[in-house]
Design an enzyme around this catalytic site. Structure first.
Site, PDB file in Angstrom:
ATOM      1  N   VAL A 100       0.872  -1.185   0.000  1.00 57.95           N
ATOM      2  CA  VAL A 100       0.000   0.000   0.000  1.00 57.95           C
ATOM      3  C   VAL A 100       0.905   1.230   0.000  1.00 57.95           C
ATOM      4  O   VAL A 100       1.789   1.333   0.852  1.00 57.95           O
ATOM      5  CB  VAL A 100      -0.861   0.048   1.300  1.00 57.95           C
ATOM      6  CG1 VAL A 100      -1.781   1.265   1.293  1.00 57.95           C
ATOM      7  CG2 VAL A 100      -1.652  -1.227   1.496  1.00 57.95           C
ATOM      8  N   HIS A 101       0.740   2.124  -0.958  1.00 56.10           N
ATOM      9  CA  HIS A 101       1.509   3.371  -0.885  1.00 56.10           C
ATOM     10  C   HIS A 101       0.849   4.529  -1.610  1.00 56.10           C
ATOM     11  O   HIS A 101       1.301   5.671  -1.505  1.00 56.10           O
ATOM     12  CB  HIS A 101       2.918   3.169  -1.455  1.00 56.10           C
ATOM     13  CG  HIS A 101       2.954   3.167  -2.950  1.00 56.10           C
ATOM     14  ND1 HIS A 101       2.633   2.056  -3.690  1.00 56.10           N
ATOM     15  CD2 HIS A 101       3.245   4.141  -3.852  1.00 56.10           C
ATOM     16  CE1 HIS A 101       2.731   2.341  -4.984  1.00 56.10           C
ATOM     17  NE2 HIS A 101       3.099   3.597  -5.112  1.00 56.10           N
ATOM     18  N   ARG A 102      -0.215   4.268  -2.368  1.00 56.91           N
ATOM     19  CA  ARG A 102      -0.850   5.297  -3.195  1.00 56.91           C
ATOM     20  C   ARG A 102      -1.295   6.477  -2.324  1.00 56.91           C
ATOM     21  O   ARG A 102      -1.850   6.272  -1.233  1.00 56.91           O
ATOM     22  CB  ARG A 102      -2.045   4.602  -3.837  1.00 56.91           C
ATOM     23  CG  ARG A 102      -2.605   5.069  -5.107  1.00 56.91           C
ATOM     24  CD  ARG A 102      -1.752   5.225  -6.286  1.00 56.91           C
ATOM     25  NE  ARG A 102      -1.038   4.086  -6.772  1.00 56.91           N
ATOM     26  CZ  ARG A 102       0.101   4.160  -7.454  1.00 56.91           C
ATOM     27  NH1 ARG A 102       0.649   5.324  -7.723  1.00 56.91           N
ATOM     28  NH2 ARG A 102       0.713   3.093  -7.901  1.00 56.91           N
TER      29      ARG A 102
END
Ligand code: UD1
Ligand code: UDP
Length: 365
Positions: A206-208
């Site tokens: 997860v990084h968006r």
């Protein structure tokens, strides 16, 4: 001699550029100067890739670091312009859709240096994504548009970009998956190191910005993963942006009690984790495709994806992280491995995208 100046800066760009750089260095008529903006700078977000991917260290390191979009892109623009004035390349080669991509394209086009864009034509049609603005502007500033898929070609055409600029070459990440996939099998020991068994864990990333900057979405994703971890262990190499967001929202400690949160891993270890996962849950562009390359079902924690063909053929499912229950149900469906039909070949080319890009660059002196 054709002088190509490549600009990279963020993790996925090191991987994309590796395949093309290797090809350029093997050609007698081509020379490459590699510029690293320093957008990603932690050892495990940057240096590890140069060591593992067998690419030369950057010729120029600009050390820009983090910042707001305007400040980061502006400082890059200034620094890249200086390099271009000194190096005077025939081509500036850029990858993907990060702030480093846009800054390099803009710096070059203003100096009348032609720009070649690898991964041209991808669209999410969500203009709130920083990447969408970066890729649209970069495509319209570019003289050569290297599209990875037929869908990308159609997007470029529908925006009126001239046919003679567009080249359907396939995806350099598929080239990378083929080359480094074998290397990962031989060299990575990650499963033993973190004590995971093949096909008995979920791999998540997860990084968006939309998932980390918005507390509600972040909480829903991590709660969904926490619930899933009661059934199957979840391992999650944590992007520094996401670590900061979990700390900010004070959910890091709880998340780390249930999920196997590990530092970002090198590419070979990541490929190993992907290949052996039972399911991948991600908001990454690259990881969605790698899931497909290694025939692992994938859930994408977003409302839309640029890689639409994966959803069409049933190897990827989108889930909007607005309700915990939706995330849980989608993970359960993935664990049951939905009926995907057959595995379609050729969606991302034949594994020779780098070679085709290098040939086009060589041809247009
Ligand atoms: C960037 C790209 C995104 C891409 C991603 C790949 C833009 C607008 N976004 O997002 O498209 O998918 O890279 O990973 O270009 N940080 C560190 N150490 C680092 C790098 C970043 O601590 O080495 C932290 C900093 O707090 C920084 C934050 O992560 O502010 C975000 O980094 P940034 O490069 O701005 O964006 P990414 O989220 O990495
Ligand atoms: N990746 C990696 N280590 C990690 C997480 C990702 O090597 O800990 C690789 C991944 O295999 C893929 C690329 O980085 O090749 C994707 O980068 P990221 O998810 O940061 O960006 P995106 O593709 O969404 O732009």
């Amino acid at each position: 001699m054709v002088a190509v100046l490549t600009v990279v800066g963020a993790r996925p760009q090191f991987i994309k550029a590796a395949t093309v750089s290797r090809r350029l260095h093997s050609m007698s008529g081509m020379e490459e100067v590699l510029v690293h903006t320093g957008q990603h700078y932690d050892e495990n977000m940057s240096d590890v890739f140069f060591e593992e991917l067998e690419i030369p260290k950057p010729d120029r390191y600009l050390g820009i670091g983090s910042g707001t979009h305007g400040s980061q892109t502006g400082r890059m623009l200034d620094a890249i312009e200086q390099v271009l004035l000194e190096e005077k390349p025939d081509w500036v080669l850029v990858y993907g859709d990060t702030n480093s991509t846009l800054a390099a394209a803009l710096a070059a086009v203003k100096l009348h240096i032609p720009v070649a864009h690898v991964e041209a034509g991808l669209r999410s049609f969500n203009r709130r994504m920083p990447e969408e603005i970066n890729r649209v502007l970069t495509d319209h500033a570019s003289d050569l548009l290297f599209a990875p898929t037929q869908g990308a070609v159609e997007n470029l055409r529908s925006e009126g970009l001239p046919e003679d600029r567009i080249h359907l070459v396939g995806d350099v990440m598929y080239d990378a998956a083929l080359y480094y996939g074998v290397k990962a099998d031989n060299e990575s020991r990650i499963l033993d190191t973190i004590d995971l068994k093949p096909k008995e864990y979920i791999l998540a990333t997860v990084h968006r910005a939309e998932n980390t900057d918005e507390a509600t979405r972040l909480r829903i994703i991590f709660e969904g993963l926490r619930q899933a971890s009661k059934e199957v262990p979840v391992v999650l190499p944590l992007h520094p942006r996401t670590r900061k967001a979990l700390e900010r929202e004070e959910i890091f400690t709880k998340a780390s009690r249930h999920l196997q949160l590990i530092e970002p891993v090198g590419y070979l270890d990541m490929v190993m984790l992907e290949k052996n996962a039972r399911l991948i849950a991600t908001d990454s562009g690259g990881v969605q495709k790698e899931a497909f390359f290694y025939q692992v079902p994938c859930i994408t924690l977003r409302e839309e994806t640029e890689w639409v063909e994966l959803v069409k053929v049933g190897w990827n499912r989108l889930v909007s992280p607005l309700k915990v229950q939706d995330v849980i149900e989608s993970i359960q469906a993935g664990l049951a491995f939905w009926a995907v039909g057959q595995y379609p070949a050729g969606l991302y080319g034949e594994g020779n995208a780098a070679q085709r890009i290098a040939r086009v660059l060589e041809g247009v002196r």
